[in-house]
Structures are given as C-alpha cells and as structure tokens.
Design a protein around this motif. Structure first.
Motif, PDB file in Angstrom:
ATOM      1  N   GLY A  29       0.871  -1.069   0.261  1.00  0.00           N
ATOM      2  CA  GLY A  29       0.095   0.036   0.018  1.00  0.00           C
ATOM      3  C   GLY A  29       0.864   1.123   0.034  1.00  0.00           C
ATOM      4  O   GLY A  29       2.095   1.432  -0.445  1.00  0.00           O
ATOM      5  N   HIS A  77       0.572   5.776   5.644  1.00  0.00           N
ATOM      6  CA  HIS A  77      -0.748   5.953   6.113  1.00  0.00           C
ATOM      7  C   HIS A  77      -1.658   4.860   5.906  1.00  0.00           C
ATOM      8  O   HIS A  77      -2.560   4.415   6.430  1.00  0.00           O
ATOM      9  CB  HIS A  77      -1.460   7.192   5.793  1.00  0.00           C
ATOM     10  CG  HIS A  77      -1.685   7.158   4.327  1.00  0.00           C
ATOM     11  ND1 HIS A  77      -0.669   7.518   3.476  1.00  0.00           N
ATOM     12  CD2 HIS A  77      -2.755   7.216   3.745  1.00  0.00           C
ATOM     13  CE1 HIS A  77      -1.043   7.383   2.085  1.00  0.00           C
ATOM     14  NE2 HIS A  77      -2.266   7.237   2.266  1.00  0.00           N
ATOM     15  N   ARG A  78      -1.360   4.009   4.746  1.00  0.00           N
ATOM     16  CA  ARG A  78      -2.262   2.967   4.206  1.00  0.00           C
ATOM     17  C   ARG A  78      -1.480   1.531   4.104  1.00  0.00           C
ATOM     18  O   ARG A  78      -0.943   1.642   3.159  1.00  0.00           O
ATOM     19  CB  ARG A  78      -3.042   3.615   3.031  1.00  0.00           C
ATOM     20  CG  ARG A  78      -4.052   2.614   2.366  1.00  0.00           C
ATOM     21  CD  ARG A  78      -4.979   3.163   1.156  1.00  0.00           C
ATOM     22  NE  ARG A  78      -4.278   3.190   0.169  1.00  0.00           N
ATOM     23  CZ  ARG A  78      -4.087   2.226  -0.535  1.00  0.00           C
ATOM     24  NH1 ARG A  78      -5.162   1.201  -0.597  1.00  0.00           N
ATOM     25  NH2 ARG A  78      -3.174   2.198  -1.780  1.00  0.00           N
ATOM     26  N   THR A 115      -2.087  -2.441   3.151  1.00  0.00           N
ATOM     27  CA  THR A 115      -3.212  -2.878   2.530  1.00  0.00           C
ATOM     28  C   THR A 115      -2.942  -4.447   2.694  1.00  0.00           C
ATOM     29  O   THR A 115      -3.734  -5.278   2.410  1.00  0.00           O
ATOM     30  CB  THR A 115      -3.551  -2.733   1.160  1.00  0.00           C
ATOM     31  OG1 THR A 115      -2.359  -3.137   0.427  1.00  0.00           O
ATOM     32  CG2 THR A 115      -3.812  -1.185   1.021  1.00  0.00           C
TER      33      THR A 115
END
Length: 302
Positions: A179, A183-184, A186
């Motif tokens: 990801g 912040h992300r 996956t």
C-alpha cells in the motif's frame, strides 16, 4: 544455524541508493549464521539468565546528551505510529514516536505485550543489547559483508534474495509494506512483524533476511563502499566497513552502525531497501520497533 561456505561475491549495488555504491568484489571466510532473527522467546531466556536490562528500559544519562530537554530523558523507544492521511515523506517524525515505556516486552507502548509473540523477532534492542545477547550465546554479530553474502543465498548479483523479480508469480516473498506508506497498509497478512519463517527461505535456508526487521551488523557506517579492487589478487578478505571516527551522525554526534535487510515498513513509494545490497545507518544508542538482529559463529582460520 546454517553453514555458509567461503566465497567471493559482488557486494553493494550501482543501481539504487548512493550509499550502496560502488558494487565491489569481496571475499568472506566460512561461518555459521542463525536461520532466523533472534526471537522474543530466545531473548527472554537471555534476560532470565542474565538479568540484562535493555537500553530502552534505562533512562538516558543527561551527561551523555548535553543540551537535551530534561522532560525528554525518559526510558522508552521509537515506535511506528501510522498517520491517518498522507504526509510529507521527508519528515519521518510524522510516523515515529518516542514512547515512554516502549521496550522489547512492550513493543507498541506500555499497554502492549509480547504474549503470543514468542516466535516474532525481538525488537527495541540497541546495539549494546544485541552484542550482550551474542556474547551470552557464544556468538557474534555479523559484519556487513558476511550478512550480505548470506542474504544473497548464492545468487550473486540478483536484485533480491530470491531472484530478480520482487513477487514471482504474484507470491509475496518477504514481510514488506503493502500500500501507500506510511498511512495505508493493505496487507491481509501482517501489519507489523511476522513470525520468523512465515515466508520462504533463501537459497542458503535462511529466513527473513529481507523484510520483517532490520538487522544490526558489527560494521561502523560509512556513506559509501570502497572502490572495486583493480586486480583479483587485491580483493578484500573479510572487510570490516567504515571507521569509527567517521561514523558519527552529523546531527546528533552519535556513533552509527550498519543495519541490513529492510523491514515490514519498507515500501516501493518510500524505502526500497528490501534487497541484500541495501544498507542503512543506525545510531548505536537507538532502539526501534522494526530493528532486531541475528548472530553468527566464525570458523577458526587455518
């Protein structure tokens, strides 16, 4: 442990980050190396046997940090705390926090624990903590050359520890960030460390040489490698990296060692250091939630 037979290989890379260059030939003698990073369970046995207290568990001595604000001198360690939205990737303080009470027993802060994580790599170990474990175990920390030779698994010049394709056939080969960092994430499998051995071994039967946690080496950090030897007769044997006098962080003045392998926080959009040639500087007094180590035993020279 696995035995790594003496050999010559091309260390470093000319295709990625400047500190990895220049690629150059080195020779290392045979040695034994741990199959996996040292785990929480192994480190706990060491602490129970010796009473060792890690750097993260001891408040810093103000005399060693002149000018530091008194309220910042507390026992703790750096923990990755993901922001909720995209941030400037040049400012690492937006995802690292010095948390009071974070240590190897409490990897994500004082309210966390390692219960159920015996087979995960130990983290929040400063260089002296890794050295102390190695001495207790009758082992040593690897040099950068030894570590990289082992990580390549016999694939001299390959991009990764398993070949030239990051995810052959779509298969994930290491615990790295999926990801948009920071912040992300996956990943459907692991958001932090993974159990050692959760991903395939390299050609030498070694697990987690790439990803999961960065690993300490015994070499002082230098901003680049030495030039390649002009003749085969001059190839360095068992090189030991930079000089202590040149290894101080220019901002803090703290001595720095080389760490290798990348971690679960390495991502294509931020840190492509999930490769054997990759290297990074790590202050010897600094412990973090993504830094661990493994040990070696050198064979007696003839």
């Amino acid at each position: 442990m696995r035995r790594i037979t003496s050999g010559t290989f091309r260390m470093g890379s000319d295709r990625h980050y400047p500190e990895e260059a220049p690629a150059h030939r080195v020779t290392v003698d045979s040695f034994w190396i741990d199959e996996t990073p040292v785990t929480n369970g192994q480190f706990q046995r060491f602490v129970q046997a010796t009473g060792h207290r890690t750097s993260a568990e001891i408040p810093p001595d103000p005399r060693e940090y002149p000018g530091a604000l008194p309220h910042m001198l507390y026992a703790g360690s750096l923990v990755f705390v993901p922001p909720r939205e995209p941030v400037d990737l040049r400012i690492w303080s937006q995802w690292w926090r010095l948390l009071r009470g974070a240590d190897w027993r409490h990897p994500y802060g004082p309210d966390s624990s390692i219960e159920g994580l015996d087979d995960h790599p130990v983290v929040h170990v400063a260089y002296a903590d890794a050295e102390a474990f190695a001495a207790w175990a009758g082992k040593a920390l690897p040099s950068e050359a030894e570590w990289e030779f082992a990580a390549r698994g016999g694939l001299d010049g390959a991009e990764f520890a398993w070949g030239d394709e990051f995810a052959p056939g779509g298969r994930r080969m290491a615990n790295t960030w999926e990801g948009d960092f920071p912040h992300r994430n996956t990943s459907r499998a692991f958001r932090r460390t993974s159990p050692v051995g959760a991903f395939p071994p390299n050609g030498y039967g070694l697990f987690d040489m790439i990803g999961n946690v960065w690993e300490w080496t015994s070499d002082w950090y230098a901003s680049r490698h030495p030039n390649d030897a002009p003749k085969a007769c001059c190839i360095p044997r068992n090189p030991r990296g930079g000089r202590e006098a040149d290894s101080r962080d220019p901002r803090s003045g703290i001595l720095c060692k080389v760490v290798k392998g990348g971690s679960h926080l390495c991502a294509p959009n931020y840190c492509r250091r999930y490769r054997p040639a990759a290297r990074h500087t790590q202050p010897v007094d600094t412990s973090m939630s993504h830094v661990g180590f493994r040990c070696i035993v050198r064979e007696d020279l003839p």
